[in-house]
Design an enzyme around this catalytic site. Structure first.
Site, PDB file in Angstrom:
ATOM      1  N   GLN A 259     -13.603  33.701  24.919  1.00  0.00           N
ATOM      2  CA  GLN A 259     -12.155  33.815  25.121  1.00  0.00           C
ATOM      3  C   GLN A 259     -11.768  33.016  26.371  1.00  0.00           C
ATOM      4  O   GLN A 259     -12.397  33.174  27.417  1.00  0.00           O
ATOM      5  CB  GLN A 259     -11.766  35.293  25.309  1.00  0.00           C
ATOM      6  CG  GLN A 259     -12.138  36.192  24.145  1.00  0.00           C
ATOM      7  CD  GLN A 259     -11.291  35.949  22.908  1.00  0.00           C
ATOM      8  OE1 GLN A 259     -10.212  35.363  22.984  1.00  0.00           O
ATOM      9  NE2 GLN A 259     -11.784  36.383  21.758  1.00  0.00           N
ATOM     10  N   GLU A 309     -22.347  35.196  13.156  1.00  0.00           N
ATOM     11  CA  GLU A 309     -21.809  34.027  13.865  1.00  0.00           C
ATOM     12  C   GLU A 309     -22.689  32.822  13.505  1.00  0.00           C
ATOM     13  O   GLU A 309     -23.906  32.972  13.377  1.00  0.00           O
ATOM     14  CB  GLU A 309     -21.869  34.335  15.382  1.00  0.00           C
ATOM     15  CG  GLU A 309     -21.800  33.167  16.326  1.00  0.00           C
ATOM     16  CD  GLU A 309     -20.464  32.429  16.310  1.00  0.00           C
ATOM     17  OE1 GLU A 309     -19.405  33.072  16.371  1.00  0.00           O
ATOM     18  OE2 GLU A 309     -20.518  31.183  16.231  1.00  0.00           O
ATOM     19  N   ASP A 355     -12.364  37.922  13.532  1.00  0.00           N
ATOM     20  CA  ASP A 355     -11.799  37.047  14.577  1.00  0.00           C
ATOM     21  C   ASP A 355     -12.208  35.601  14.280  1.00  0.00           C
ATOM     22  O   ASP A 355     -13.027  35.008  14.986  1.00  0.00           O
ATOM     23  CB  ASP A 355     -12.334  37.505  15.955  1.00  0.00           C
ATOM     24  CG  ASP A 355     -11.729  36.717  17.110  1.00  0.00           C
ATOM     25  OD1 ASP A 355     -10.746  35.990  16.889  1.00  0.00           O
ATOM     26  OD2 ASP A 355     -12.253  36.826  18.236  1.00  0.00           O
ATOM     27  N   CYS A 382      -5.781  33.518  16.238  1.00  0.00           N
ATOM     28  CA  CYS A 382      -5.112  32.592  17.164  1.00  0.00           C
ATOM     29  C   CYS A 382      -4.217  31.636  16.391  1.00  0.00           C
ATOM     30  O   CYS A 382      -3.787  30.616  16.933  1.00  0.00           O
ATOM     31  CB  CYS A 382      -6.130  31.839  18.024  1.00  0.00           C
ATOM     32  SG  CYS A 382      -7.296  30.901  17.053  1.00  0.00           S
TER      33      CYS A 382
HETATM   34  C1  LIG Z   1     -12.172  32.700  17.551  1.00  0.00           C
HETATM   35  S1  LIG Z   1     -13.885  32.641  17.834  1.00  0.00           S
HETATM   36  C2  LIG Z   1     -14.222  34.358  18.045  1.00  0.00           C
HETATM   37  C3  LIG Z   1     -15.514  34.707  18.749  1.00  0.00           C
HETATM   38  C4  LIG Z   1     -15.682  36.137  19.218  1.00  0.00           C
HETATM   39  N1  LIG Z   1     -15.108  37.108  18.329  1.00  0.00           N
HETATM   40  C5  LIG Z   1     -15.154  36.306  20.623  1.00  0.00           C
HETATM   41  O1  LIG Z   1     -14.157  37.025  20.791  1.00  0.00           O
HETATM   42  O2  LIG Z   1     -15.706  35.735  21.549  1.00  0.00           O
HETATM   43  C6  LIG Z   1     -14.505  32.240  16.257  1.00  0.00           C
HETATM   44  C7  LIG Z   1     -16.024  32.161  16.173  1.00  0.00           C
HETATM   45  O3  LIG Z   1     -16.376  31.909  14.810  1.00  0.00           O
HETATM   46  C8  LIG Z   1     -17.499  31.055  14.764  1.00  0.00           C
HETATM   47  N2  LIG Z   1     -17.475  30.487  13.404  1.00  0.00           N
HETATM   48  C9  LIG Z   1     -16.662  29.527  12.909  1.00  0.00           C
HETATM   49  N3  LIG Z   1     -16.873  29.344  11.598  1.00  0.00           N
HETATM   50  C10 LIG Z   1     -17.841  30.230  11.242  1.00  0.00           C
HETATM   51  C11 LIG Z   1     -18.484  30.530  10.010  1.00  0.00           C
HETATM   52  N4  LIG Z   1     -18.156  29.903   8.897  1.00  0.00           N
HETATM   53  N5  LIG Z   1     -19.429  31.480   9.989  1.00  0.00           N
HETATM   54  C12 LIG Z   1     -19.775  32.126  11.146  1.00  0.00           C
HETATM   55  N6  LIG Z   1     -19.193  31.896  12.330  1.00  0.00           N
HETATM   56  C13 LIG Z   1     -18.236  30.961  12.387  1.00  0.00           C
HETATM   57  C14 LIG Z   1     -17.282  30.098  15.922  1.00  0.00           C
HETATM   58  O4  LIG Z   1     -18.494  29.528  16.352  1.00  0.00           O
HETATM   59  C15 LIG Z   1     -16.661  31.031  16.978  1.00  0.00           C
HETATM   60  O5  LIG Z   1     -17.652  31.579  17.806  1.00  0.00           O
END
Ligand SMILES: C[S@@+](CC[C@H](N)C(=O)[O-])C[C@H]1O[C@@H](n2cnc3c(N)ncnc32)[C@H](O)[C@@H]1O
Length: 477
Positions: A259, A309, A355, A382
Site C-alpha cells: 500500500q 498471490e 483486493d 483502487c
Molecule cells: C492491489 S494489490 C493488493 C495486495 C495486498 N492485498 C495488499 O494490500 O498489500 C494486488 C496484488 O495482486 C497481485 N496479482 C495481480 N494479478 C494477480 C493474479 N492473477 N493472481 C495472483 N495475484 C495477482 C499483485 O502482484 C499485487 O500484489
C-alpha cells in the site's frame, strides 16, 4: 460547436478522470483542471457526437474551491497529481460522489456511499516514487510523466512523496544513469530507509555497477534490484525494507506491491477488521494478498487465513512476515488466483478478501466465488470502474451492505473503495453451478525448510504453483 472554437464554460462537476465537466443540453465538454464553480475560456479540442474535450485558455472567474497548488511541476503539467489545485475537502466530497455515480449506473440502483475517509495531513504520504526516463536521443530526463503524454517533468520538490524518496531522486538524477534503464522505482519506509529497482530490457554489468554506486551514494539505501521483461534480479544489498504498521512488522519486497500510503493503510486494515468482525472459527481467503498485508492483520483473530498471490517476492515476504510476527495460522500460495482458487472450494471459507489490481478480478475468479458462497466478501478496489463491473457479476447472490472510499491518494483522482458484500439469506442453500471444467496443475510443494532462493526465480508465467508450508525455524530479520 466545432473543434478549435473558443467557448465560455461554467464547470459543474468532476468526472472519474478528474476532469471538470461542462454540460449543455446538447453536449458535454471535459476540461482537464477545471474546477466546479469555475467560469473558463475553453478551446474545444476533440469533438464527438455529444461530447468532447477542451483546454483552458483563461480562467474568467475562478471557483471558490480553487487553491494555490504551490508546485512548479504541477504548473508544468506533471501528471503525478491532478487535483492539487482543488481544496482537499472538495476532493473528498467528489471522490464519494464519483463512486456513487459509477456504481449507481452499473448496478442500476442508488448505492449508499459513505463519506470518503481523508487524511489529517494529506502531504508526504507517497512511499513509492515511480520515475520515468525520456525516450529521446537528445534528452534522458528523469522525472514524472505529464498527464496523457510521454513527456517527462523533472521536479525540485514533491509535496506528496516521503522526504527520503525526494532525497534519493535528487541524488539519482545527478548520476550517469545507464542508457538502457527506462524506469526507476524508489520505495521508502517511515524511518527513511529506501529500496530501489530499475526497469531495463536486460541485466548488464553496467547496471550492476550502477546499483553498487547508488548504494554508496544514497545514505539509507538498503538494496537494489532490476526488473527486465521476464525476470527479476536482485542486484545488491537487502531484498526488502521493513515497516511497522500497528503492531505488525512487515518486510516489504523492493519489487512487490505494498500500500502506497502507510497512514491510510492502517485505516484500511481497521475498516476491514470492523467489517469482518472475525471470530476464532473463521477461515479467511485473502485473494491477491501481496506481502500478507490483510491476512496477517486478521490472522490472530481467526482460525486460519489463506493468501494467494502471483508475485514470488511478495509471497516470500508474506511467509517471512508471518514468522517474524509469530503467526502460525497463515498459509500462502504463490499462484495465479484464477488457477488456485478452485482448490479452496471444499474448505468452507467464511469470508473472502478481494483486493485485485486496477483491472479488477477475472470473471473465472468471480464465478468461483459464486460457487463457494462465502457469507461475506470484503472487496478493496483502487478502480471504481472495475469494482462496478465485478460487483455486477456478484449482485445476483450478494447485497452491498457497506461502501466507503478511503483516500489513499490525496490530490489525485485515484479512488480506493472498501465494499462489504453479504450473501443473500435466501441464496445460501442454493446449489452451486459449475460452469467450467477445473484444470488442476501439478504444484511444486516445498515443505518445511523451503529454500527461499528457489522461490525467487519462479515466474507466474510458468504457471507453476509453489505451496509454501509453515516452517518451524525462526526467521532472522
Ligand atoms: C492491489 S494489490 C493488493 C495486495 C495486498 N492485498 C495488499 O494490500 O498489500 C494486488 C496484488 O495482486 C497481485 N496479482 C495481480 N494479478 C494477480 C493474479 N492473477 N493472481 C495472483 N495475484 C495477482 C499483485 O502482484 C499485487 O500484489
Amino acid at each position: 460547436m466545432k473543434a478549435n472554437d473558443i467557448i465560455l464554460a461554467k464547470i459543474q462537476s468532476l468526472n472519474h478522470n478528474g476532469e471538470g465537466v461542462f454540460k449543455t443540453k446538447d453536449i458535454t465538454i471535459f476540461v482537464p483542471r477545471g474546477v466546479p464553480g469555475d467560469t473558463l475560456k475553453v478551446k474545444v479540442k476533440k469533438l464527438r457526437k455529444n461530447y468532447g474535450s477542451g483546454e483552458i485558455i483563461a480562467i474568467v472567474k475562478p471557483s471558490p474551491l480553487r487553491v494555490n497548488p504551490e508546485c512548479k511541476a504541477f504548473e508544468n503539467g506533471c501528471g503525478g497529481c491532478q487535483w492539487l489545485h482543488i481544496d482537499y475537502k472538495t476532493q473528498l466530497l467528489w471522490k464519494a460522489r464519483i463512486v456513487n455515480k459509477i456504481l449507481g449506473v452499473a448496478l442500476n440502483e442508488n448505492i449508499k456511499v459513505l463519506p470518503c475517509l481523508g487524511m489529517k495531513e494529506p502531504y508526504h504520504y507517497r512511499n513509492k516514487l515511480s520515475l520515468n526516463r525520456e525516450d529521446s536521443k537528445n534528452s534522458k530526463k528523469l522525472g514524472l510523466m505529464k498527464e496523457n503524454s510521454l513527456e517527462i517533468v523533472e521536479f525540485d520538490y514533491c509535496k506528496q512523496e516521503l522526504e527520503s524518496n525526494q532525497k534519493a531522486y535528487e541524488i539519482i538524477r545527478k548520476q550517469r544513469i545507464p542508457f538502457s534503464i527506462t524506469q526507476i522505482h524508489v520505495r521508502s519506509n517511515q524511518k527513511g530507509e529506501t529500496g530501489i529497482y530499475f526497469y531495463a530490457p536486460t541485466n548488464t554489468k553496467t547496471i550492476s555497477n550502477f546499483s553498487k554506486e547508488l548504494l554508496q551514494k544514497i545514505k539509507d539505501l538498503k538494496g537494489v534490484g532490476l526488473s527486465t521483461h521476464n525476470d527479476y534480479y536482485h542486484l545488491v544489498g537487502e531484498k526488502v525494507i521493513k515497516e511497522d504498521i500497528g503492531d505488525l512488522n512487515y518486510l516489504i519486497p523492493i519489487n512487490g506491491f505494498f500500500q502506497t500510503n502507510y497512514t491510510q493503510a492502517q485505516q484500511l486494515q481497521e475498516i476491514v477488521f470492523d467489517l469482518l468482525k472475525p471470530t476464532k472459527k473463521d477461515k479467511i481467503l485473502d485473494l491477491y494478498c501481496g506481502a500478507g498485508f490483510f491476512s496477517l492483520f486478521l490472522a490472530k483473530e481467526v482460525e486460519s487465513v489463506y493468501g494467494i498471490e502471483n508475485n514470488s517476492s511478495s509471497i516470500e515476504s508474506a511467509i517471512r512476515n508471518a514468522k517474524i510476527n509469530n503467526i502460525t495460522n497463515a498459509n500462502f500460495v504463490c499462484a495465479d488466483v484464477k488457477e488456485e482458487i478452485v482448490s479452496f472450494r471444499k474448505k468452507s471459507i467464511d469470508c473472502i478478501i478481494l483486493d485485485p489490481p486496477r483491472v479488477g478480478s477475472e470473471i473465472e475468479v468471480l464465478d468461483e466465488i459464486v460457487k463457494m458462497k462465502p457469507k461475506k466478501i470484503i472487496y478493496i478496489s483502487c478502480s471504481p470502474q472495475s469494482l462496478a463491473r465485478d460487483l455486477k457479476s456478484l449482485s445476483h447472490l450478494y447485497k452491498i451492505t457497506f461502501c466507503k472510499p478511503v483516500d489513499m491518494f490525496p490530490h489525485t483522482y485515484h479512488i480506493e473503495v472498501v465494499v462489504k458484500l453479504e450473501l443473500n439469506a435466501s441464496d445460501s442453500h442454493k446449489k452451486m453451478e459449475v460452469k467450467k471444467a477445473e484444470v488442476k496443475k501439478t504444484p511444486i510443494i516445498i515443505k518445511k525448510n523451503f529454500d527461499l532462493k528457489k522461490v525467487k526465480n519462479i515466474k507466474p508465467k510458468e504457471n507453476k504453483k509453489i505451496i509454501l508450508k509453515k516452517s518451524k525455524n525462526k526467521e532472522k530479520t
